[in-house]
Scaffold this motif. Structure first.
Motif, PDB file in Angstrom:
ATOM      1  N   VAL A  81       0.834  -1.201   0.000  1.00  0.00           N
ATOM      2  CA  VAL A  81       0.000   0.000   0.000  1.00  0.00           C
ATOM      3  C   VAL A  81       0.869   1.251   0.000  1.00  0.00           C
ATOM      4  O   VAL A  81       1.831   1.357   0.767  1.00  0.00           O
ATOM      5  N   THR A  87      -0.030   5.372   0.223  1.00  0.00           N
ATOM      6  CA  THR A  87      -1.087   6.366   0.356  1.00  0.00           C
ATOM      7  C   THR A  87      -0.474   7.726   0.654  1.00  0.00           C
ATOM      8  O   THR A  87       0.710   7.834   0.987  1.00  0.00           O
ATOM      9  N   LEU A 141      -5.312   6.513  -2.280  1.00  0.00           N
ATOM     10  CA  LEU A 141      -4.422   5.371  -2.416  1.00  0.00           C
ATOM     11  C   LEU A 141      -3.701   5.480  -3.754  1.00  0.00           C
ATOM     12  O   LEU A 141      -4.331   5.437  -4.815  1.00  0.00           O
ATOM     13  N   ALA A 162      -2.438  -0.147  -4.323  1.00  0.00           N
ATOM     14  CA  ALA A 162      -2.696  -1.176  -3.323  1.00  0.00           C
ATOM     15  C   ALA A 162      -3.109  -2.438  -4.050  1.00  0.00           C
ATOM     16  O   ALA A 162      -3.950  -2.403  -4.956  1.00  0.00           O
TER      17      ALA A 162
END
Length: 583
Positions: free
Chosen positions: A361, A363, A376, A379
């Motif tokens: 991930v 972000t 995001l 992911a």
């Protein structure tokens, strides 16, 4: 009389004799004047008023001044003490000189002039600068004091129950301070070592309270604008409460709970750099760098953090986010979310988001005055990938909002194991959503939204209905067609939905699900404001010889979905119509 007692008596007589050789004219204020001059020299205070002066030699020599008014020479500090007790050194006193071992300020009320809207660093700077100019300093003990920080006639803050010990120091020695105080209702133990010379010198700070445990050990280099380097260790059970203690009201900080932070700190005027930072949020570790700057009273935080795991759902749930409700006509307050500038990037190996499991991930959170953006960047999830972006900007029409979300090649059957709301739908496919709107409240925003949504799935099932079985029954045994069609599953080869958003409505332009022996189509609208569905559906045989009409109406949370028997379209020839209308 024993020999030891005789020796002690002789010493006492000798001391008294030496005292007798000196002129102690208290009545004419000679001692008082000399004592005041010595106090001013050793504390940096200018004594303005004294109500009464007393001197005592037993059990230890001391001078006591009552109701004393004092100030620093630059006027940054002023106050009044119920009593100042100066403990005299014995040997200088024997030669007629006044020198102090310790000076007590009893129940002082101290006013410190500070710039309006300034912080703790600015509050401490003037008193420290005045102490730094002293060549030497006696031990100063503050007992039961109060400290008023004033900007003009306005009180910025009050420190109560002030009990401090400032150790004696000579030329070029550091200032050592320790004690306790109560600030904004929170009792705190403090300790400070501050160098009083230029060049590189050791500096230390500690603070312990129910809201904060802080320790810093390092060096300060100067002169001029100092640079502080060292190791920082900080922990708090609640970041929002800690910031509130310092007068910071941050909505975004509500997402954080317990925090521990260790870092290599470099502190410059208006800038703090946290290198090799290790932060633990509710036990989840993040490593990286952070930088905090201040310009014109506005703080900015930037940084990059990485870790193994992070629960984004827990962070989001703590935020004071209002539910989307068209009946809520209160105006949006974007400024309340963008009071501090933030440029933060976070990467983790695995994350949770309200049950969903995400991997690899990346972000971000980007905030400027009147602008809020997050999303995001990437992911991986359930065999596919997902991206999101939310942008909100102040605009003449209120707040301009852009929302983008989508996933690619996601296996919904795998996702359903963590997200029960997806249990009725399986398949592998993609989804795209793009919305753009502006408004002063939810009603205006929902009414202004324009955009599109697309969903495409392959080789899946729809649970809760048995369309394929219903179609087989309708073709072979019409009298049995309407029984138990709400049970079981409907396998499909493809499911495609294309929708548009405008004028407060979500409109299905194309929605079709195809199986081996059927084709299911859905059309109609849903109100974004009321969340009410008004749609019709058609279940047709593969060759189109049989069509079964449905109606889908009511609230999104509990819609009414049923065969529309009154508008039933029978097979060619109409022979099956009476049987199909029989339940």
């Amino acid at each position: 009389m024993t020999r030891r007692a005789a020796i002690l008596a002789l010493c006492l007589l000798t001391v008294l004799g030496l005292f007798g050789l000196q002129s102690w004219d208290v009545a004419v204020g000679r001692v008082e004047r000399r004592a005041v001059a010595a106090i001013e020299e050793k504390t940096g205070f200018v004594v303005g008023t004294i109500e009464r002066a007393e001197i005592a030699f037993l059990p230890l020599p001391r001078i006591s001044l009552s109701q004393v008014g004092f100030s620093q020479r630059d006027g940054a500090l002023a106050g009044k003490a119920a009593r100042i007790r100066a403990h005299l050194r014995l040997l200088p006193l024997l030669s007629g000189r006044i020198s102090f071992d310790r000076i007590d300020l009893v129940a002082p009320q101290i006013d410190v002039a500070v710039p309006a809207g300034s912080g703790v660093a600015e509050w401490l700077a003037p008193p420290l600068a005045e102490l730094e100019r002293l060549r030497s300093q006696s031990k100063i003990v503050v007992q039961g004091g109060s400290l008023f920080l004033r900007a003009g006639s306005a009180i910025q803050s009050v420190v109560r129950d002030l009990n401090l010990v400032i150790d004696e120091r000579s030329l070029n020695e550091p200032l050592d301070l320790s004690g306790s105080l109560t600030w904004r209702g929170v009792p705190t133990e403090v300790g400070l070592r501050w160098p009083m010379i230029g060049g590189s010198a050791k500096a230390a700070l500690s603070a312990t309270s129910p809201l904060l445990k802080l320790r810093f050990d390092g060096t300060r280099s100067g002169p001029g604008e100092p640079v502080i380097n060292g190791l920082l260790a900080l922990s708090t059970p609640s970041v929002p409460q800690l910031l509130g203690w310092f007068g910071e009201d941050s909505r975004l900080a509500a997402a954080l709970g317990a925090l521990t932070l260790s870092a290599e700190l470099q502190l410059k005027p208006h800038e703090a750099s946290f290198n090799n930072a290790v932060a633990s949020l509710d036990g989840e570790r993040l490593d990286g760098v952070l930088n905090l700057t201040e310009s014109n009273g506005r703080f900015a935080l930037a940084g990059t953090l990485a870790g193994a795991t992070l629960d984004f759902g827990r962070l989001i749930d703590r935020l004071p986010i209002a539910a989307v409700d068209a009946a809520d006509t209160s105006p949006f307050d974007l400024d309340g979310w963008t009071g501090r500038e933030i440029d933060l990037r976070i990467s983790v190996d695995a994350a949770r988001l309200h049950g969903a499991r995400l991997n690899d991930v990346a972000t971000y959170l980007l905030i400027r005055k009147g602008r809020f953006e997050t999303g995001l960047l990437r992911a991986a999830t359930y065999g596919g990938s997902v991206k999101t972006r939310l942008l909100a900007v102040n605009a003449p029409a209120g707040v301009d909002v852009k929302l983008q979300a989508g996933f690619e090649k996601v296996n919904l059957a795998q996702a359903a194991g963590d997200l029960p709301q997806l249990a009725r739908l399986s398949g592998t496919g993609s989804f795209q959503l793009a919305l753009d709107g502006a408004g002063r409240n939810f009603d205006e925003l929902l009414g202004s939204f324009a955009g599109r949504a697309n969903l495409s799935l392959r080789q899946g099932e729809l649970a809760g209905v048995a369309f394929a079985e219903l179609m087989r029954r309708a073709e072979r045994t019409p009298s049995q067609a309407l029984r138990d069609w709400r049970q079981g599953k409907t396998p499909f080869e493809s499911l495609n939905v294309n929708a548009s958003v405008g004028g407060g409505l979500f409109a299905l332009n194309e929605a079709q699900m195809n199986g081996q022996n059927y084709r299911f189509s859905l059309a109609g609208t849903a109100s974004l404001r009321s969340r009410i569905l008004d749609m019709t559906a058609s279940l047709a045989s593969a060759n189109g010889s049989l069509k079964l009409p449905f109606v889908l109406k009511g609230p999104v949370s509990a819609p009414f979905f049923e065969l529309e028997t009154e508008a039933f379209l029978s097979p060619v020839g109409g022979s099956a119509l009476p049987a199909l209308l029989t339940r």
